[in-house]
Motif scaffolding. Structure first.
Motif, short mmCIF file in Angstrom:
data_model
loop_
_atom_site.label_atom_id
_atom_site.label_comp_id
_atom_site.label_asym_id
_atom_site.label_seq_id
_atom_site.Cartn_x
_atom_site.Cartn_y
_atom_site.Cartn_z
N THR A 266 0.83 -1.21 0.00
CA THR A 266 0.00 0.00 0.00
C THR A 266 0.86 1.25 0.00
O THR A 266 0.40 2.33 -0.40
CB THR A 266 -0.92 0.02 1.24
OG1 THR A 266 -0.12 -0.14 2.42
CG2 THR A 266 -1.94 -1.10 1.16
N THR A 267 2.12 1.14 0.43
CA THR A 267 3.02 2.29 0.42
C THR A 267 3.52 2.60 -0.99
O THR A 267 3.98 3.71 -1.24
CB THR A 267 4.22 2.06 1.34
OG1 THR A 267 4.85 0.82 0.97
CG2 THR A 267 3.78 1.99 2.80
N ASP A 268 3.47 1.62 -1.89
CA ASP A 268 3.93 1.83 -3.27
C ASP A 268 3.22 0.82 -4.16
O ASP A 268 3.82 -0.12 -4.68
CB ASP A 268 5.45 1.64 -3.34
CG ASP A 268 6.04 2.15 -4.64
OD1 ASP A 268 5.27 2.61 -5.50
OD2 ASP A 268 7.27 2.10 -4.80
N PRO A 269 1.90 1.02 -4.39
CA PRO A 269 1.09 0.00 -5.06
C PRO A 269 1.49 -0.26 -6.51
O PRO A 269 1.22 -1.35 -7.04
CB PRO A 269 -0.33 0.57 -4.97
CG PRO A 269 -0.15 2.03 -4.76
CD PRO A 269 1.10 2.17 -3.97
N ASP A 270 2.12 0.70 -7.18
CA ASP A 270 2.48 0.51 -8.58
C ASP A 270 3.79 -0.22 -8.78
O ASP A 270 4.15 -0.59 -9.89
CB ASP A 270 2.56 1.88 -9.29
CG ASP A 270 1.21 2.59 -9.32
OD1 ASP A 270 0.18 1.89 -9.39
OD2 ASP A 270 1.19 3.83 -9.26
N ASN A 271 4.51 -0.41 -7.70
CA ASN A 271 5.81 -1.06 -7.79
C ASN A 271 5.62 -2.57 -7.80
O ASN A 271 5.15 -3.16 -6.83
CB ASN A 271 6.67 -0.64 -6.59
CG ASN A 271 8.11 -1.13 -6.71
OD1 ASN A 271 8.38 -2.19 -7.26
ND2 ASN A 271 9.02 -0.36 -6.17
N THR B 260 6.42 -11.89 -2.11
CA THR B 260 5.26 -11.18 -2.64
C THR B 260 5.41 -10.90 -4.13
O THR B 260 4.47 -11.10 -4.92
CB THR B 260 5.06 -9.85 -1.89
OG1 THR B 260 4.84 -10.12 -0.51
CG2 THR B 260 3.87 -9.08 -2.45
N LEU B 261 6.61 -10.46 -4.54
CA LEU B 261 6.85 -10.17 -5.95
C LEU B 261 6.77 -11.45 -6.79
O LEU B 261 6.23 -11.43 -7.91
CB LEU B 261 8.22 -9.52 -6.13
CG LEU B 261 8.36 -8.09 -5.57
CD1 LEU B 261 9.80 -7.61 -5.71
CD2 LEU B 261 7.41 -7.14 -6.28
N GLU B 262 7.31 -12.55 -6.26
CA GLU B 262 7.25 -13.81 -7.00
C GLU B 262 5.80 -14.28 -7.14
O GLU B 262 5.40 -14.80 -8.18
CB GLU B 262 8.09 -14.87 -6.29
CG GLU B 262 9.59 -14.65 -6.41
CD GLU B 262 10.07 -14.71 -7.84
OE1 GLU B 262 9.54 -15.50 -8.63
OE2 GLU B 262 10.98 -13.93 -8.18
N SER C 44 8.09 -21.07 -9.84
CA SER C 44 8.99 -20.04 -9.34
C SER C 44 8.51 -19.48 -8.01
O SER C 44 9.29 -19.26 -7.09
CB SER C 44 9.12 -18.91 -10.36
OG SER C 44 9.94 -17.89 -9.88
N SER C 45 7.20 -19.27 -7.91
CA SER C 45 6.63 -18.76 -6.67
C SER C 45 6.83 -19.76 -5.53
O SER C 45 7.17 -19.38 -4.41
CB SER C 45 5.14 -18.46 -6.86
OG SER C 45 4.56 -18.02 -5.67
N ALA C 46 6.63 -21.04 -5.83
CA ALA C 46 6.81 -22.08 -4.81
C ALA C 46 8.26 -22.16 -4.36
O ALA C 46 8.54 -22.31 -3.16
CB ALA C 46 6.35 -23.43 -5.37
N ILE C 47 9.19 -22.04 -5.30
CA ILE C 47 10.61 -22.07 -4.96
C ILE C 47 10.96 -20.91 -4.04
O ILE C 47 11.69 -21.05 -3.05
CB ILE C 47 11.48 -22.03 -6.23
CG1 ILE C 47 11.33 -23.35 -7.00
CG2 ILE C 47 12.94 -21.77 -5.88
CD1 ILE C 47 12.01 -23.35 -8.36
N ALA C 48 10.42 -19.71 -4.34
CA ALA C 48 10.68 -18.53 -3.51
C ALA C 48 10.13 -18.74 -2.10
O ALA C 48 10.78 -18.38 -1.11
CB ALA C 48 10.06 -17.29 -4.14
N SER C 49 8.96 -19.32 -2.00
CA SER C 49 8.35 -19.55 -0.68
C SER C 49 9.16 -20.56 0.13
O SER C 49 9.39 -20.37 1.33
CB SER C 49 6.91 -20.04 -0.85
OG SER C 49 6.10 -19.05 -1.43
N VAL C 50 9.58 -21.64 -0.51
CA VAL C 50 10.38 -22.64 0.18
C VAL C 50 11.73 -22.05 0.60
O VAL C 50 12.23 -22.31 1.69
CB VAL C 50 10.57 -23.89 -0.70
CG1 VAL C 50 11.58 -24.84 -0.07
CG2 VAL C 50 9.24 -24.58 -0.92
#
Length: 695
Positions: free
Chosen positions: A119-124, A510-512, A520-526
């Motif tokens: 919410t501090t930088d929603p477009d990023n 969050t970005l992944e 890729s998202s699962a790898i980042a979470s693990v």
């Protein structure tokens, strides 16, 4: 009156042998080193502009300014500072009130970090940090640029180095080359009303295959200039890449750009071309160059220097930058300076600065750090400018020591006018380096500046061990931080990186989640779960010490068992309670652990029953954040349909790897041949659920 007479006498002396000087200014990058550079640039240009206004014999002309990365921001402000009119010389241009000071002291870690929901930088959608506060302050630069503060005839070529994310393929003599390094040349000019204007520099002597322009008509918008400045300072991963619409060889193009310091952190070649090869002197702002020699003690050389996860990762990235920029700089020096009478004047630094800590991010930890670095920059500009004047300029030929002492005092008086704070601090620094202040007197001290100075003055190279010493000294001085990250650091000096690392990992995941495929998202979470040991806070009483940054709506995760463990025919679920002691000595217990658990038989067997167990352990950090061990007594109580009233006694010992894998040996007295068990356990189950399913 006495000071005025001294200044007039010295001015006459320094101008007696005045010669024409055409110089260029090169400003390198370095993230939060920009605060030090800001103080240096402001002081140098304020003094030189003063000489230009007040000397009838002096002929000083700034021919060009080139910058990269954080230096790009200081480059635009330097062009503006050089063109200050005599009438506005002190309007918003004193040591404590000027663009350089405000731009770098008003940005810290809390402004940069993006919260979980963005919410501090929603477009990023692509970077770890937000540029919102920097953009706000860049707007202030543009506002001041359009004030009537400037000399109408002033015109300064300046430019930025930028790196194209996807290389541009060009053909030279039938050879195809993929080029990523580009330069953006401008002019800072002044209109008839005395207001600043930025124009594209379209001069023919600038043109080569790596030049781009921001407008068709020659006058880029303020937004385009800011974007170019942001592109040059977009440190990879940390800040968003910047999309620029530009002209390349007269054709419109659009591309993403990032930090110019990747390939050209010292854009000397650009400064030479911007000056149309007319500059005789090149002043290079280099915060790394020391005029003080540090001798490491035998204890220092034998010490195993500590590296934090953040410092190690950023350090590797900075090494890549360094090797890339060195080749470009080497080629420029070989071409233009080996057989030339041109002079390069390196800035030099005597005192440690906070920007050297944490791979150039250190000054962002607190406004007091940036203030300190800024004033050290002012001080070094005073010392170096006096040296230039006496060795190469108007004081050449005089006795060096006498000339430099007088010149330093003269410059000091110009820069510290009406500022008790700066007079006290600069005299303190002069006393330390030269054994005497600039002038005798009693001035009101600034507590935070002095505390930072006293805490940092004995550090050497700015590594992690120096950082630990610095933080420990700050704690003893009762320094009052304004930044929550520094408050955490002062409270937990050996675990300083845990709080920022938590935010960084959260942002990466969050970005992944937003931008990547499921794998890729699962790898980042693990990976976030696996790295949890490095950012799990170890302080005071902790229940189920999860590494995940739990929001209020995720607190239910803490109700889950902390450990799931298996042994032969048994499944165990456990919770963990710790009380951490405040020390970092591996040979002393780091914590007391109380661990209740329940074990269930997976197959009905006559010789085994379900039971509850409570362990009481001393917990040791053997290899910090990697290997922990513990041992202590255990209490057992069996149950079938209800708990047995009898309590059995036992013992347990364990090895904990990364706070993820725990191998536990248990011994229970009088248990019908089943006294010994080895459990293989997975720790921090709540964090695993959070990262993989609940984030």
């Amino acid at each position: 009156m006495k000071k005025l007479l001294l200044s007039l006498i010295l001015l006459t002396t320094l101008q007696a042998q005045a010669t024409k000087k055409e110089f260029s200014l090169i400003i390198s990058g370095g993230i939060s080193l920009g605060a030090y550079e800001a103080g240096y640039n402001w002081a140098l240009l304020k003094y030189m502009r003063h000489i230009k206004y007040n000397s009838t014999n002096s002929d000083i002309d700034l021919k060009s300014i080139a910058g990269a990365s954080a230096g790009a921001i200081n480059t635009l402000m330097s062009a503006m500072a050089w063109c200050r009119s005599r009438e506005s010389f002190d309007i918003n241009n004193t040591i404590e009130q000027n663009l350089f000071h405000d731009m770098w002291t008003d940005v810290d870690f809390e402004d940069l970090f993006i919260n979980k929901d963005a919410t501090t930088d929603p477009d990023n959608q692509t970077s770890l940090f937000s540029r919102n506060q920097i953009a706000y302050l860049a707007g202030k630069i543009m506002e001041e640029m359009h004030q009537p503060f400037y000399e109408r005839e002033c015109k300064v070529p300046f430019g930025f180095a930028v790196t194209r994310v996807n290389p541009k393929e060009v053909t030279i003599k039938n050879i195809k080359i993929a080029n990523k390094l580009f330069h953006i040349p401008f002019y800072f000019t002044v209109d008839e009303s005395g207001k600043g204007v930025v124009l594209d520099n379209m001069d023919s002597y600038i043109q080569r295959d790596n030049i781009i322009h921001l407008s068709e008509h020659g006058k880029p918008s303020d937004e385009a200039v800011k974007n170019a400045m942001f592109a040059s300072s977009a440190f990879p991963i940390a800040f968003e890449q910047v999309a620029l619409d530009y002209l390349y060889k007269g054709k419109k193009e659009h591309a993403l750009f990032l930090d110019g310091g990747v390939f050209d952190n010292v854009p000397l070649d650009l400064a030479i071309r911007l000056a149309n090869y007319q500059s005789t002197d090149f002043i290079f702002m280099d915060p790394k160059n020391m005029r003080r020699t540090y001798e490491r003690t035998k204890e220092d050389n034998e010490k195993d220097f500590r590296e934090s996860p953040i410092n190690t990762a950023i350090g590797l990235l900075m090494q890549i930058f360094s090797s890339s920029e060195s080749s470009v700089l080497y080629n420029t020096l070989s071409e233009h300076f080996l057989k030339s009478d041109k002079q390069i004047h390196l800035s030099s630094r005597y005192f440690p600065i906070t920007g050297k800590f944490l791979e150039h991010f250190g000054a962002f930890l607190d406004v007091g750090f940036r203030e300190y670095d800024y004033y050290v920059g002012v001080y070094d500009a005073t010392i170096n400018a006096a040296k230039y004047a006496c060795e190469y300029g108007s004081g050449k030929g005089q006795k060096t020591d006498i000339c430099e002492n007088r010149a330093r005092t003269y410059i000091y008086n110009i820069l510290t006018k009406n500022s008790q704070k700066s007079k006290h601090f600069l005299n303190l620094l002069s006393q330390e380096e030269f054994g005497a202040p600039f002038e005798q007197g009693s001035y009101e001290a600034n507590a935070s500046l002095v505390q930072v100075y006293e805490a940092i003055k004995d550090t050497t190279v700015g590594d992690i061990d120096d950082y630990h010493d610095f933080i420990d000294n700050l704690r003893k001085s009762d320094y009052k931080p304004t930044n929550n990250f520094l408050k955490h650091t002062l409270a937990h000096p050996d675990n300083w990186y845990r709080k920022p690392l938590t935010n960084i990992v959260q942002r990466i995941v969050t970005l992944e989640d937003k931008n990547s495929e499921n794998l890729s998202s699962a790898i980042a979470s693990v990976a976030a779960y696996t790295a949890g040991s490095f950012y799990r806070t170890k302080s005071g009483f902790t229940y189920n010490p999860v590494s995940a940054p739990l929001d209020k709506d995720k607190l239910w995760v803490k109700a889950l068992p902390y450990e799931l463990a298996l042994t032969k025919n048994m499944l165990s679920f456990g919770y963990e309670y710790y009380y951490y002691f405040d020390h970092d000595k591996f040979y002393l217990p780091r914590a007391v652990e109380v661990k209740p658990s329940i074990s269930f038989e997976m197959n009905n067997r006559d010789d085994q029953v379900n039971f509850a167990r409570v362990d009481f352990n001393l917990h040791y950090d053997i290899k910090k954040d990697f290997i922990m061990i513990g041992a202590g007594p255990s209490l057992y109580r069996d149950f079938t349909n209800e708990l047995d009233k009898d309590v059995a006694v036992g013992f347990n010992a364990y090895v904990d790897l990364l706070n993820i894998l725990r191998i536990t040996y248990t011994k229970r007295d009088d248990y019908a041949g089943r006294e010994h068990n080895v459990y293989l356990g997975i720790n921090d189950i709540p964090s695993f659920i959070y990262w993989v399913f609940g984030n």
